[in-house]
Design an enzyme around this catalytic site. Structure first.
Site, PDB file in Angstrom:
ATOM      1  N   CYS A  30       2.773 107.950  70.410  1.00 35.34           N
ATOM      2  CA  CYS A  30       2.543 106.533  70.081  1.00 35.34           C
ATOM      3  C   CYS A  30       3.637 105.649  70.684  1.00 35.34           C
ATOM      4  O   CYS A  30       4.792 105.718  70.269  1.00 35.34           O
ATOM      5  CB  CYS A  30       2.497 106.403  68.560  1.00 35.34           C
ATOM      6  N   CYS A  33       5.369 103.318  68.242  1.00 33.95           N
ATOM      7  CA  CYS A  33       6.234 104.118  67.362  1.00 33.95           C
ATOM      8  C   CYS A  33       7.578 104.366  68.035  1.00 33.95           C
ATOM      9  O   CYS A  33       8.636 104.230  67.413  1.00 33.95           O
ATOM     10  CB  CYS A  33       5.592 105.461  67.027  1.00 33.95           C
TER      11      CYS A  33
END
Length: 121
Positions: A30, A33
């Protein structure tokens, strides 16, 4: 204090045994993230009285499902074991700092008492 990785086995213990816990649900693939991780880590250094926990949603799929994680990153804040914040998306540093201050200031005992008395919070 640095961030700590937690598993399903440690999740309830972590949120119940600490006054304030921020949990970052993330995954290695991600991009947002990865971009949020340094902000989360820097905030943990500024607030040693707060537990900063990270949950790898790939390794902890059952925990992510139980927490109803629909997108990542998702940040949750707990105070005295009660969920007080739950939002998907990476926060910029100023917004994360504001969140930490609001959680610290939030009177969870009064909110619980009001809820127990059927009063709106």
């Amino acid at each position: 204090m640095a961030t700590r990785d937690i598993t399903a086995e440690l999740f309830n213990e972590t949120i119940n045994d600490n006054d304030i816990v921020l949990v970052d649900f993330w995954a290695s693939w991600c991009g947002p993230c990865k971009a949020f991780a340094p902000t989360f880590a820097a905030s943990s250094e500024q607030h040693p009285d707060v537990v900063y926990a990270k949950v790898d949603t790939e390794a902890e799929q059952q925990l992510a499902a139980a927490a109803d994680i629909r997108s990542i990153p998702t940040l949750m804040a707990f105070k005295k074991g009660k969920l007080v914040f739950n939002q998907a998306g990476a926060l910029p540093p100023a917004a994360l700092e504001e969140l930490v201050q609001k959680v610290k200031e939030f009177d969870i005992d009064a909110a619980i008492a009001a809820q127990d008395n059927g009063q709106p919070e």
